[in-house]
Each structure stands twice: as structure tokens, then as C-alpha cells.
Design a protein around this motif. Structure first.
Motif, short mmCIF file in Angstrom:
data_model
loop_
_atom_site.label_atom_id
_atom_site.label_comp_id
_atom_site.label_asym_id
_atom_site.label_seq_id
_atom_site.Cartn_x
_atom_site.Cartn_y
_atom_site.Cartn_z
N LYS B 244 8.02 0.90 2.28
CA LYS B 244 7.82 2.07 1.43
C LYS B 244 6.74 2.98 2.01
O LYS B 244 6.16 3.83 1.31
CB LYS B 244 7.44 1.63 0.02
CG LYS B 244 8.53 0.84 -0.66
CD LYS B 244 8.52 0.99 -2.14
CE LYS B 244 9.65 0.19 -2.76
NZ LYS B 244 10.75 1.00 -3.20
N ASN B 245 6.42 2.75 3.27
CA ASN B 245 5.45 3.57 4.01
C ASN B 245 4.02 3.50 3.50
O ASN B 245 3.27 4.47 3.59
CB ASN B 245 5.90 5.04 4.05
CG ASN B 245 6.98 5.24 5.08
OD1 ASN B 245 6.98 4.58 6.12
ND2 ASN B 245 7.91 6.10 4.76
N TRP B 246 3.65 2.38 2.94
CA TRP B 246 2.25 2.17 2.60
C TRP B 246 1.65 1.31 3.71
O TRP B 246 2.31 0.45 4.26
CB TRP B 246 2.09 1.47 1.25
CG TRP B 246 2.43 2.36 0.10
CD1 TRP B 246 3.60 2.38 -0.58
CD2 TRP B 246 1.59 3.35 -0.49
NE1 TRP B 246 3.55 3.34 -1.56
CE2 TRP B 246 2.33 3.95 -1.53
CE3 TRP B 246 0.30 3.81 -0.25
CZ2 TRP B 246 1.81 4.97 -2.33
CZ3 TRP B 246 -0.21 4.82 -1.04
CH2 TRP B 246 0.54 5.39 -2.07
N ARG B 247 0.40 1.55 4.00
CA ARG B 247 -0.21 0.93 5.16
C ARG B 247 -1.48 0.15 4.80
O ARG B 247 -2.25 0.59 3.95
CB ARG B 247 -0.56 2.05 6.15
CG ARG B 247 -1.07 1.60 7.46
CD ARG B 247 -1.19 2.77 8.39
NE ARG B 247 0.10 3.19 8.93
CZ ARG B 247 0.26 4.18 9.77
NH1 ARG B 247 -0.77 4.89 10.17
NH2 ARG B 247 1.45 4.49 10.25
N VAL B 248 -1.65 -0.98 5.44
CA VAL B 248 -2.88 -1.77 5.29
C VAL B 248 -3.52 -1.88 6.67
O VAL B 248 -2.80 -2.07 7.66
CB VAL B 248 -2.56 -3.17 4.71
CG1 VAL B 248 -3.82 -4.01 4.62
CG2 VAL B 248 -1.92 -3.06 3.34
N PHE B 249 -4.83 -1.75 6.75
CA PHE B 249 -5.47 -1.79 8.07
C PHE B 249 -6.82 -2.49 8.05
O PHE B 249 -7.41 -2.71 6.99
CB PHE B 249 -5.62 -0.37 8.62
CG PHE B 249 -6.74 0.43 8.00
CD1 PHE B 249 -6.59 1.06 6.79
CD2 PHE B 249 -7.97 0.54 8.65
CE1 PHE B 249 -7.62 1.78 6.22
CE2 PHE B 249 -9.00 1.28 8.09
CZ PHE B 249 -8.83 1.90 6.86
N ASN B 277 -5.18 -9.41 0.15
CA ASN B 277 -5.80 -8.81 -1.04
C ASN B 277 -5.29 -7.42 -1.37
O ASN B 277 -6.02 -6.61 -1.93
CB ASN B 277 -7.32 -8.75 -0.86
CG ASN B 277 -7.93 -10.11 -0.80
OD1 ASN B 277 -7.48 -11.03 -1.47
ND2 ASN B 277 -8.94 -10.27 0.03
N SER B 278 -4.08 -7.13 -0.99
CA SER B 278 -3.57 -5.81 -1.34
C SER B 278 -2.17 -5.97 -1.90
O SER B 278 -1.46 -6.91 -1.56
CB SER B 278 -3.53 -4.91 -0.11
OG SER B 278 -2.66 -5.43 0.84
N TYR B 279 -1.80 -5.04 -2.76
CA TYR B 279 -0.41 -5.05 -3.22
C TYR B 279 0.30 -3.82 -2.64
O TYR B 279 1.24 -3.94 -1.89
CB TYR B 279 -0.33 -5.05 -4.74
CG TYR B 279 1.10 -5.24 -5.21
CD1 TYR B 279 1.71 -6.48 -5.16
CD2 TYR B 279 1.85 -4.15 -5.65
CE1 TYR B 279 3.03 -6.64 -5.54
CE2 TYR B 279 3.17 -4.31 -6.04
CZ TYR B 279 3.75 -5.55 -5.98
OH TYR B 279 5.07 -5.70 -6.34
N ILE B 280 -0.23 -2.66 -2.92
CA ILE B 280 0.35 -1.45 -2.33
C ILE B 280 -0.62 -0.81 -1.34
O ILE B 280 -0.28 -0.55 -0.21
CB ILE B 280 0.78 -0.46 -3.44
CG1 ILE B 280 2.03 -1.02 -4.12
CG2 ILE B 280 1.06 0.93 -2.87
CD1 ILE B 280 2.46 -0.37 -5.36
N VAL B 281 -1.85 -0.58 -1.78
CA VAL B 281 -2.85 -0.04 -0.85
C VAL B 281 -3.88 -1.12 -0.54
O VAL B 281 -4.10 -2.04 -1.32
CB VAL B 281 -3.57 1.22 -1.41
CG1 VAL B 281 -2.62 2.36 -1.56
CG2 VAL B 281 -4.27 0.93 -2.72
N GLY B 282 -4.52 -0.97 0.60
CA GLY B 282 -5.54 -1.92 1.01
C GLY B 282 -6.84 -1.69 0.24
O GLY B 282 -7.04 -0.62 -0.33
N PRO B 283 -7.73 -2.68 0.25
CA PRO B 283 -9.00 -2.51 -0.47
C PRO B 283 -9.82 -1.34 0.06
O PRO B 283 -10.56 -0.71 -0.70
CB PRO B 283 -9.74 -3.83 -0.22
CG PRO B 283 -8.73 -4.78 0.32
CD PRO B 283 -7.64 -3.98 0.93
N ASN B 284 -9.68 -1.03 1.35
CA ASN B 284 -10.47 0.06 1.92
C ASN B 284 -9.84 1.44 1.71
O ASN B 284 -10.36 2.44 2.19
CB ASN B 284 -10.75 -0.19 3.41
CG ASN B 284 -9.54 -0.72 4.14
OD1 ASN B 284 -8.44 -0.74 3.60
ND2 ASN B 284 -9.73 -1.16 5.37
#
Lengths: 110, 358
Positions: B244-249, B277-284
Motif C-alpha cells: 500500500k506504499n507505506w514505508r518503514v525505515f 513496532n509498526s502497523y502502517i507507519v514507523g515509529p519515526n
């Protein structure tokens, strides 16, 4: 007591967040059901020796512990504080990686 | 006038004051430290704000421990900001991202200084981690170019932030469904050290990520000559996109005396933590998302988050938002997944007045 009879109180995080009379730390502790541990910690505050309040660092004297200094530096960022590499290395063993692999497309464990 | 104490969310409080048009007072700025008062990077933040806006007024007490800020209009435009060596350019670019889409003129700002550090987002983190978040809110033409790299101590780097999409109101976000991550990508970069360092970073990361069984594609980015600055350094950034084009980094750079293997290990472990620790967006990325959701039109935006993402930083942010805009974010347990919560935000209907007049 009442708590024993009815179990732990379940807090609503939406309310806890906006309770200005408590710090975010204790709001989180209440929500996670860790408030008893927090109380014990608060009780033990007086037992703590404050010997290393003034710690010598480098050429000058730093007020407060180094940890506190670090926290102050991180107050203005959304980058989460991570565990140490040693702790994370212990956590992320092959089995744990296998569990996370489910989140990835084309993983071997799928 | 709203009054805050301490330097928690210093930049964000100034940003929210600018967006809401409300003057704020910040007291007890580093008042318990040996060198009380505003630091060089906080002064630099105020300078940036002064350049970014028109008509804003800043009053600083004699000791520098109290600040009163009367916000002006967000103008933007083209200028250069020289960042102090104590903070990376990411610290300033991050702040600019909150204001840039609501400016009067298109943004073309050169930030000069340290391009990578441990405490703040690096140039890669902003480029590949935060800019895609802005796209979700309608800021499509937004780029960050790395002109020169600059590691500590000389910090001779330069990045250019270009924002051509000026919004009147951000789009309302409804992000309740996650999807599987496709593949892991990344960049390993170095300046003034042997290019083999980058290969060691990549090899270590690849080996560690092998058990995930997905494709890993890390690009080597070796900087030479004038554009690499005078200080040596290396670092790495890893990211993964879901369908769905969400990114974690996650990203980090090497400390003095550290091997590339140490750095790669730390980045991979932090990356795994962020993915977990993320579902859709990352904690940062959560702070940026929540602020843009708040600024949306008067409609309910929803975002599913992992319970582990609710931390002190988020609570401080939500309290600041309530003080500034009077809006509360409602968090509700997700019935389908007990490890998640749904954050519901009613947009304040923020309107970019510059855009409206034009």
C-alpha cells in the motif's frame, strides 16, 4: 481489597493522555498496568544515593547523570530510543526473525 | 498566551504556533544546565523561522532562558540556511517539512552543515523516509537533493529542499489496512574512506536479513572529491515498502572506531525493531503523520497504529496539539487486532491563506 476482587483497573489511554496532572510516563505505566511497580519505584527514591549527581566528564563537570543528559538531548525528536545492540542481538535470533518473516512477501516461511 | 516549559518539542511547538497563528512563550530553556539558555542550534531554528516567515517577532530574555514567539505569515521562497555543527541538517529540514507545503512561495532552501548524525534524521532518512509520508497528504512535488556530504567535525555538506506542491489543505487520511512488505532496499554510503567499507556494510546487512527470505537490494554510494567534504565517515539506511506504499525505515552512521559490521548490525536490528513496532507507519514517522492529519479538513481521519507505538513522545505531542489547536486525538482498541489501536483525528480545517488569496 477491591483491586484483588475485581482485578486491575483498565484505563482508557485516550483519557490518560490528556490528564495533565500526571506525567506521560505515569500515564503509560497506568495504561500498561505497571502502576504498582511505579509506586514501588517512587517509594524507593529516597533510598537512592545521589552520590553521582555531579559526575566528572571530560574536562568539565556535568550536572546530573549522563543518562539524564542523553534524555534531554532526545526531547526534541520523534526518533525512538532504541535498546542497546547487545539487547537487540539477543532478541533477534533466527526464530524471532522467522516470526517477522510473515510480514514480508515471498518469505520462505510463508 | 500559551506557555510551555523546557525544550521538549521545541521545534514542533514553534511550528504549531506558526500554523495556528498563536503566540507562545517558552520558559526554563535549559535553565538547570551549566550553560543556561538557548543553544546555538535552537537559535538557528529561530533564524530559520524568521527567514521562513514574514512578520514574526521573537523576544528572548537576557539570560536566554525565556522566549516569546509571535508568529507571522509563512512565506517560504529561496534562501540558504547555515546550520551549526552541533546538529545535522536533518534537524532543520524536518522542521521545514511541516511548514513548506503551506508557504506562499515555492520552497527552494539550501541547508549547509552536517548531513549525518546519530540524534536526528539523516539526509537519506528524510528523502526516503519522510518525504513519501508528505505525498500521502497531497504534497507530491517534494524533493531533497544531497549536493555535498558532510560528516563531523568539519560538516561541509549541503542539501537542497525543493517543495513545489503548495497545499491549501492536506488530504484526509484513512489508513486502516496494512499489507505485506515487498522487499528491503537501502543505501550504504561513505566519504573519504575506502569503498570496501560500503561493501562490508552491505554484506553484513544482507547476511543478517537472509532469514527473512525476501529480496534485499542495497545500493552503494561512494562519495569522492570535493563533494565528500573533509571528514571521513560512513553510514547506512534501510527501508521497506508495503503493497500500500507505506514505508518503514531505520538508519545510522559509524562512530569513531566502529567497524562497518558494527554499524550494519545496529541498523539492521533497529530496522527489525521498527518493522515489528509498526502497523502502517514507523515509529519515526508518526509525529509527521499526526500533525498533517490534524491540519486536514474538518473530517475524521483514521490511522491504525501498533500499541507499542504509543510512547511518551507521542503523548507529549498530543498534549501540545491539544493546547495549540484544542483538538483531542481519540484512541480506540482495534476489535480485529488486539495489538493495534485506531487513532481518530478530527482535522482543524487548516487553510493556507496564501493559497486562498492567490
Amino acid at each position: 481489597n477491591l483491586r484483588g476482587a475485581f482485578g486491575k483497573r483498565r484505563w482508557d489511554i485516550s483519557k490518560l493522555i490528556y490528564m495533565n496532572n500526571i506525567t506521560p510516563e505515569s500515564a503509560l505505566a497506568r495504561w500498561r498496568g505497571e502502576e504498582d511497580e511505579e509506586d514501588e519505584q517512587e517509594e524507593n527514591i529516597e533510598d537512592d544515593e545521589d552520590e553521582d549527581f555531579f559526575t566528572k566528564k571530560g574536562n568539565g563537570i556535568t550536572v546530573g547523570s549522563t543518562e539524564a543528559g542523553k534524555q534531554k538531548v532526545n526531547e526534541d525528536t520523534f526518533i525512538p530510543v532504541m535498546k542497546t545492540t547487545e539487547e537487540l542481538e539477543l532478541k533477534w535470533n533466527v526464530e524471532k526473525l522467522g516470526q517477522l518473516a510473515v510480514k514480508f512477501l515471498g518469505s520462505a516461511t510463508k | 498566551m500559551l506557555t510551555f516549559q523546557g525544550t521538549r518539542n521545541f521545534r514542533l511547538r514553534l511550528v504549531l504556533a506558526t500554523l495556528s497563528g498563536k503566540p507562545i512563550k517558552i520558559e526554563k530553556i535549559h535553565s538547570d544546565e551549566l550553560n543556561p539558555g538557548l543553544t546555538d542550534y535552537e537559535i538557528s531554528v529561530l533564524r530559520l523561522l524568521e527567514q521562513f516567515t514574514n512578520g514574526s517577532k521573537i523576544e528572548i530574555s537576557y539570560t536566554g532562558t525565556t522566549l516569546i514567539y509571535y508568529p507571522g505569515l509563512i512565506i517560504g521562497g529561496s534562501f540558504t540556511h547555515n546550520c551549526p555543527k552541533s546538529k545535522s541538517v536533518g534537524y532543520f529540514v524536518e522542521m521545514a517539512l511541516y511548514l513548506a507545503p503551506f508557504a506562499k512561495k515555492k520552497i527552494n532552501i539550501s541547508f549547509k552543515g552536517l548531513t549525518s548524525s546519530h540524534d536526528d534524521y539523516n539526509a537519506e532518512g528524510i528523502r526516503f523516509g519522510l518525504l513519501p509520508i508528505l505525498e500521502k497528504f497531497g504534497v507530491r512535488d517534494c524533493q531533497l537533493h544531497i549536493i555535498k556530504r558532510g560528516f563531523a567535525p568539519t560538516a561541509e555538506g549541503e542539501v537542497k529542499l525543493i517543495v513545489n506542491s503548495l497545499l491549501s489543505t492536506p488530504l484526509t487520511l484513512h489508513a486502516l489496512e496494512s499489507a505485506k512488505f515487498t522487499k528491503i532496499k537501502g543505501i550504504a554510503y561513505c566519504c573519504r574512506v575506502s569503498p570496501s567499507m560500503v561493501n562490508r556494510l552491505i554484506d553484513t546487512a544482507r547476511n543478517m536479513l537472509k532469514p527473512l527470505g525476501c529480496e534485499v537490494d542495497i545500493t552503494a554510494d561512494v562519495w569522492r572529491g570535493e563533494n565528500s567534504g573533509k571528514s571521513p565517515g560512513f553510514g547506512m539506511m534501510l527501508y521497506t515498502d508495503n503493497k500500500k506504499n507505506w514505508r518503514v525505515f531505520a538508519e545510522d552512521i559509524g562512530n569513531p572506531g566502529e567497524t562497518p559490521e558494527d554499524v550494519a548490525t545496529r541498523v539492521v536490528l533497529n530496522f527489525l525493531e521498527n518493522v515489528e513496532n509498526s502497523y502502517i507507519v514507523g515509529p519515526n514517522q508518526l509525529g509527521l503523520v499526526l500533525v498533517f492529519m490534524l491540519l486536514g479538513k474538518e473530517d475524521l481521519g483514521r490511522l491504525k497504529i501498533a500499541k507499542s507505538q504509543i510512547d511518551e513522545t507521542m503523548i507529549w505531542l498530543l498534549r501540545d496539539i491539544k493546547q495549540m489547536f484544542g483538538v483531542e486525538v481519540y484512541l480506540k482498541e482495534d476489535e480485529d487486532d488486539e495489538s493495534c489501536m485506531i487513532a481518530t483525528v478530527r482535522g482543524v480545517g487548516f487553510t493556507n491563506t496564501n493559497k486562498k488569496i492567490a
